[in-house]
Structures are given as C-alpha cells and as structure tokens.
Design an enzyme around this catalytic site. Structure first.
Site, PDB file in Angstrom:
ATOM      1  N   ASP A   1      83.357 -44.903   4.753  1.00 41.52           N
ATOM      2  CA  ASP A   1      83.498 -45.897   3.678  1.00 41.52           C
ATOM      3  C   ASP A   1      82.741 -45.423   2.448  1.00 41.52           C
ATOM      4  OD1 ASP A   1      83.852 -48.819   2.608  1.00 41.52           O
ATOM      5  OD2 ASP A   1      81.710 -48.393   2.420  1.00 41.52           O
TER       6      ASP A   1
ATOM      7  N   TYR B   1      80.150 -45.457  -6.267  1.00 40.75           N
ATOM      8  CA  TYR B   1      79.053 -44.713  -5.618  1.00 40.75           C
ATOM      9  C   TYR B   1      78.886 -43.310  -6.203  1.00 40.75           C
ATOM     10  CZ  TYR B   1      79.495 -48.206  -1.825  1.00 40.75           C
ATOM     11  OH  TYR B   1      79.580 -49.352  -1.078  1.00 40.75           O
TER      12      TYR B   1
ATOM     13  N   LYS C   1      86.762 -48.106  -2.726  1.00 37.60           N
ATOM     14  CA  LYS C   1      86.814 -49.363  -3.470  1.00 37.60           C
ATOM     15  C   LYS C   1      87.021 -49.106  -4.957  1.00 37.60           C
ATOM     16  CE  LYS C   1      83.071 -50.779  -0.388  1.00 37.60           C
ATOM     17  NZ  LYS C   1      82.604 -49.413  -0.128  1.00 37.60           N
TER      18      LYS C   1
ATOM     19  N   HIS D   1      86.120 -53.998  -5.136  1.00 37.19           N
ATOM     20  CA  HIS D   1      84.688 -53.959  -4.810  1.00 37.19           C
ATOM     21  C   HIS D   1      83.986 -55.309  -4.958  1.00 37.19           C
ATOM     22  CE1 HIS D   1      81.276 -50.783  -4.639  1.00 37.19           C
ATOM     23  NE2 HIS D   1      80.850 -51.909  -4.140  1.00 37.19           N
TER      24      HIS D   1
END
Length: 295
Positions: A46, A51, A76, A109
């Site tokens: 994931d 990120y 996401k 997200h």
C-alpha cells in the site's frame, strides 16, 4: 471468524488481507522495505501519491523476480488531484511511477468535505478507470459515515474498501458497521496503533498495553502480532508499516494462532475514542493541498 490470508472484495477481486504500508517511509528506505516484505511473503503493498515513494515501490516489485500478477498494488489519489480530468491524470502519474499498466486498488486519500463536488468528480473518474480495466477495484480512505452516505447517493459503484485509522485505542465502530452494511471492507491504517506513540505520546503506547501484553504472553507472540490477529479475525485488512526486515517478517507471522472471543472482547474494550490522525473535517486544499509531481 476470519482466519484467511485473503479477502474477497465486493466485486469479486481477491486481496491479501495483510499488506505492507509505506506511509512516511523515505524513498531511499522504501525500496529495501518492500524488497524485505516480498521476500518475507507479503504480496500486497500500500502506497500513495502523497507519500512520494511510488517509484521505489514499483522498482522493488520489478526487481523482486515475482510475477507482477502476484503482487497486489494499492495507491491513493491526493486531494490536489481531485476533479474528473485531474484524477484520470492522477492515475497516469501513479501508474507511470509504479511502472505498471493496471493498478489493483486505487482509492481517494481523503474526503474533501468543503468541496465535496470535487470528491464526487474524483470518484467518478475512478469509476471510469474501473470500467476501462485500468484498475481492478476502487475505494476511499478516511471517509466518515456522512461522506460515505453522500458518496453512495451519487456513485454507480460501491467502494470496495475504506481505509481508516483502526487500532485497539481507536476502533471507529460506527464507520466499520456502516461499511459492513454496504459491502465496503474496512482496511486499517496504523493497525498496531503506531500513530498513538510516534505522533503524540499522550495516548500511551498500544505496544506497552498490559491487556495486549498478557494476551501476547499467553500465545507466545508479540503485542504487534496480537493486534494484527485481532484485525484479521474481525474480518479487516491491515497494512502495518515498518522498515526493519525482522519486524516486517514478524508482522506477517500471524496465521498460526487464534485469539479467543474473550481476548477479542478485551482488546475491543481498550477503545478510547481518540483519533490519532487529522480530523476529517480539517482536510481542506488550503491546509493540505500540495502538487503531486509528474512521473
């Protein structure tokens, strides 16, 4: 009681119940963490556009020697890329960084409560990507009951997953129950309560909790393993994060013991109702918007 290694999503797609999360894992550490996870038997990773480490996740999968079809990749779309066309482009950016043509699970997200029309347009783009075969399943993250209700009112496809903060100190039962009633799987981020000790020490640490500690001792397991087992037996997906190979391997070694009903209830009773992550109502483009770079 769920003891299975895989969960079946509401559209029939199978997903490994446990995955490796790479939230706040620096890009240079992500490659080795994902490599260690794949070597330890994980087949579900994931990540997220926000990120900044999708590229390294993709590289680790590519160089692992494991068939792409055997690794379930989840990412996401960030709020800065909400809107129909923007979200379609968000998929392109993520797919290019991951080095794949198809993403297994693509989720929004956050809800954007102050501009929910943008959230709905973003979800409509996910529905298009699903229909076009570019993603195998779609879902959401950090959606509360009111967001899910508003989404279901307009959506053609029920989200397969809602990824939310769930750990023994914050269970969000109302959201979980609503999800279950609508066929939406709950996926736990911060499943061993990491957010309670790395972001704000005032909550106390789930890893030091005496109730969890006693249960761990009874099974010859670690507190982290007990918490992950709690998620699995209650039918949730969990995505623990770690960069340490030993901890990564330990986190997936949870399929050889079973908690009793009393032990599950004892863990359920630890819920404090206190969120560790940001309040969903605080998520605005002004507060949290930031551009997601091109691939």
């Amino acid at each position: 009681m769920s003891t299975t290694t895989h969960l079946t999503l509401n559209n029939g797609v199978e997903m490994p119940a446990l995955g490796l999360g790479v939230f706040q894992t620096p890009p240079e550490e992500t490659r080795s963490a994902v490599a260690a996870a794949l070597a330890a038997g994980y087949r579900h990773i994931d990540t997220a556009a926000a990120y900044g480490n999708e590229h390294q996740v993709g590289e680790a999968v590519l160089t692992s020697g494991i068939d792409r079809a055997d690794v379930f990749l989840e990412t996401k779309i960030w709020i800065s890329d909400y809107g129909y066309d923007q979200t379609l482009h968000g998929f392109d950016k993520s797919a290019r960084k991951l080095g794949v043509d198809q993403i297994d699970l693509l989720i929004l997200h956050q809800a954007l409560p102050s501009e929910f029309d943008k959230t709905l347009e973003a979800y409509r783009a996910l529905e298009t990507l699903l229909a076009d075969g570019k993603v195998r399943a779609i879902g959401v993250s950090n959606f509360m009951v009111e967001h899910l209700t508003a989404l279901l009112d307009k959506a053609r496809v029920v989200p397969a997953v809602n990824q939310i903060e769930v750990h023994p100190y914050f269970a969000q039962r109302e959201v979980q129950t609503f999800g279950a009633e609508h066929g939406i799987l709950t996926q736990a981020w911060s499943p061993i309560g990491g957010i309670t000790f790395y972001r704000d020490g005032s909550h106390g640490s789930t890893l030091q909790d005496p109730v969890i500690g006693e249960i761990a001792k009874a099974h010859g397991k670690t507190p982290a393993q007990v918490m992950l087992r709690w998620h699995l037996q209650q039918g949730r997906s969990a995505i623990p994060k770690s960069t340490r190979p030993q901890r990564i391997a330990e986190n997936i070694d949870v399929f050889d013991f079973e908690l009793t009903d009393e032990q599950l209830t004892a863990i359920d009773n630890l819920d404090t109702g206190r969120r560790g992550g940001p309040e969903p109502s605080d998520i605005t483009l002004a507060n949290f918007g930031r551009p997601i770079p091109e691939a």
